[in-house]
Design an enzyme around this catalytic site. Structure first.
Site, short mmCIF file in Angstrom:
data_model
loop_
_atom_site.label_atom_id
_atom_site.label_comp_id
_atom_site.label_asym_id
_atom_site.label_seq_id
_atom_site.Cartn_x
_atom_site.Cartn_y
_atom_site.Cartn_z
N CYS A 169 3.41 8.42 1.19
CA CYS A 169 4.04 7.47 2.10
C CYS A 169 4.15 6.16 1.33
O CYS A 169 3.13 5.60 0.92
CB CYS A 169 3.13 7.34 3.32
SG CYS A 169 3.69 6.13 4.50
N CYS A 192 -0.15 5.66 10.14
CA CYS A 192 1.10 4.98 10.51
C CYS A 192 0.82 3.64 11.16
O CYS A 192 0.07 3.56 12.11
CB CYS A 192 1.89 5.79 11.53
SG CYS A 192 2.57 7.27 10.88
N GLU A 248 0.83 -1.20 0.00
CA GLU A 248 0.00 0.00 0.00
C GLU A 248 0.87 1.25 0.00
O GLU A 248 1.98 1.25 0.51
CB GLU A 248 -0.90 0.01 1.24
CG GLU A 248 -1.95 -1.09 1.19
CD GLU A 248 -2.85 -1.15 2.42
OE1 GLU A 248 -4.06 -1.34 2.24
OE2 GLU A 248 -2.35 -1.04 3.55
N CYS A 303 2.56 -2.57 15.45
CA CYS A 303 2.43 -2.21 14.03
C CYS A 303 1.75 -3.33 13.26
O CYS A 303 2.18 -4.49 13.34
CB CYS A 303 3.81 -1.93 13.46
SG CYS A 303 3.82 -1.59 11.69
N CYS A 305 7.62 -5.31 15.15
CA CYS A 305 7.19 -4.39 16.22
C CYS A 305 5.74 -4.73 16.58
O CYS A 305 4.87 -4.76 15.71
CB CYS A 305 7.31 -2.94 15.77
SG CYS A 305 9.00 -2.48 15.29
N CYS A 326 6.94 -6.89 6.57
CA CYS A 326 8.08 -6.36 7.30
C CYS A 326 8.57 -7.44 8.25
O CYS A 326 7.77 -8.18 8.82
CB CYS A 326 7.68 -5.12 8.09
SG CYS A 326 9.08 -4.28 8.89
#
Ligand code: SAH
Length: 396
Positions: free
Chosen positions: A119, A357, A106, A133, A130, A126
């Protein structure tokens, strides 16, 4: 919440087809010459690509007979838009892209009165795990190629230029590597993308260095490598805690690179570039938002060429965590400012479209059922002493 392993090496998958934006100007000219065409046709192709022109029929400066060959060889379509979702009256727009192998990523375009920022994602998924996230919860699918990363910015620039974003035709001014993925874990491709974003026509979007931000969990060797590149783009470091004990759980890479080492590497970047770096800090209720932690962060950063960007935590599915309430946010800001640290609270855009975010999960809800459409990759837990594969060359 189950702890996920850290993953540095991207799983091996079919490489995306070669694209002009993966190549230097010299390589692109050589590739065109190999096709029996004059080298300057590479410049013509580059001009079309960076203007967002994808239809060979519109490339009227190329001989009709060579258009298909040239575009087929050097401008393969790499990003297929699956859907756009808009918020803020159309001024925030999230796009879900399908890649050649079905992987999904995205990007989010945000138009403000004085600027337009996209962004972008540097990896599908990933590996940094974390726990707050959404992207981190899905694991790492693969590194994106330079052209796949660059293409997201080019599409945003074209959307701005065309006037399809409310506010009339405009210019893309900023790019932030704050979408899916850890950009510095995909170093060579991100480096090539930076050259494309900063390069001048025909081989680039011509953005200014300060308006391009690379955001990292804190891969110290890669921050040091970036420092040596001689680029001056903005560096953002995702700190989220001033102390190792808490940061070990919030940003698992901290078990390898400690707060002090990350801050030292960012300081060295600032010293070399003369550019203030950003410290990203997601404020999580009762987890990292205590006044004592504000004090600790203030002491850590006082007198440094740093700026703190507080992000009230955006909710992610399955997470028990919440954003800090306003009074706690205000107190945190006040203590940092009292310590002399420039501090802002980020205006969170696109929460209602899961575009803020940490919310990018590329979940395909086409059938109404939220499912992560990318297969869960098989991941290997790195041994603590294993070197970090910065280039993640496994897919190269
Ligand atoms: N891997 C890069 C880019 C990630 S996204 C990095 O870690 O910097 C950009 C920022 O959003 C990072 O600071 C990240 O920690 C933060 N973020 C992730 N999840 C979030 C959430 N749920 N709420 C607020 N910020 C979040």
């Amino acid at each position: 919440m189950t702890a996920l392993p850290l993953v540095f090496d991207a799983p091996r998958r079919g490489k995306p087809p070669r694209h002009l934006a993966d190549l230097t100007r010299e390589e692109a000219r050589a590739a065109v010459a190999e096709l029996g065409q004059p080298a300057f046709r590479a410049d013509q192709l580059a001009r079309h690509f960076y203007r967002g022109i994808t239809d060979p029929a519109e490339m009227t400066d190329l001989p009709a007979a060579a258009r298909e060959t040239l575009t087929g060889a050097l401008l393969p379509g790499l990003l297929t838009p699956v859907r756009h979702q808009s918020a803020d009256g159309g001024r925030t727009r999230k796009t879900l892209w399908r890649l050649h192998d079905g992987a999904l990523v995205e990007s989010v375009l945000m138009r403000y009165p004085d600027r337009a920022t996209v962004c972008i994602s540097s990896q599908a998924g990933c590996g940094m795990a974390c726990p707050f996230c959404a992207t981190g919860q899905g694991g790492l699918t693969r590194n994106l190629s330079a052209a796949e990363i660059t293409g997201q910015a080019v599409a945003a620039a074209a959307a701005m230029a065309s006037g399809e974003i409310p506010g009339g035709p405009g210019r893309l001014s900023n790019v932030v590597f704050m979408g899916m993925g850890e950009p510095l874990a995909n170093y060579p491709r991100v480096r090539q993308t930076l050259h494309s974003l900063l390069g001048h026509a025909p081989y680039g979007l011509g953005l200014s260095q300060r308006s391009v931000t690379v955001s990292t969990v804190g891969l110290v060797p890669a921050i040091r490598r970036l420092t040596e590149e001689g680029l001056h783009c903005t560096l953002a470091v995702s700190l989220h805690a001033p102390d190792d004990e808490l940061r070990d759980t919030l940003v698992p890479i901290n078990t390898r690179y400690k707060v002090r080492e990350v801050v030292d590497a960012a300081d060295a970047y600032a010293a070399r570039t003369g550019r203030r770096y950003s410290v990203e800090y997601a404020l999580i209720r009762d987890v990292n938002d205590q006044p004592e932690r504000a004090e600790l962060l203030g002491r850590l950063l006082a007198g440094k060429l740093a700026h703190v960007n507080l992000i009230p935590l955006n909710p992610t599915p399955g997470s028990p965590w919440d954003a800090s309430p306003l009074p706690a946010q205000r107190e945190f800001v006040a203590r940092l400012r009292a310590a002399g640290v420039p501090t802002t609270v980020r205006d969170t855009r696109g929460q209602d479209i899961d575009g803020a975010c940490g919310q990018l999960a590329a979940a395909d809800r086409a059938d109404g059922v939220p499912t992560v459409a990318t297969p869960t990759p098989t991941v290997a837990t790195p041994t603590p002493e294993a070197p970090v594969a910065l280039g993640a060359e496994a897919d190269a």
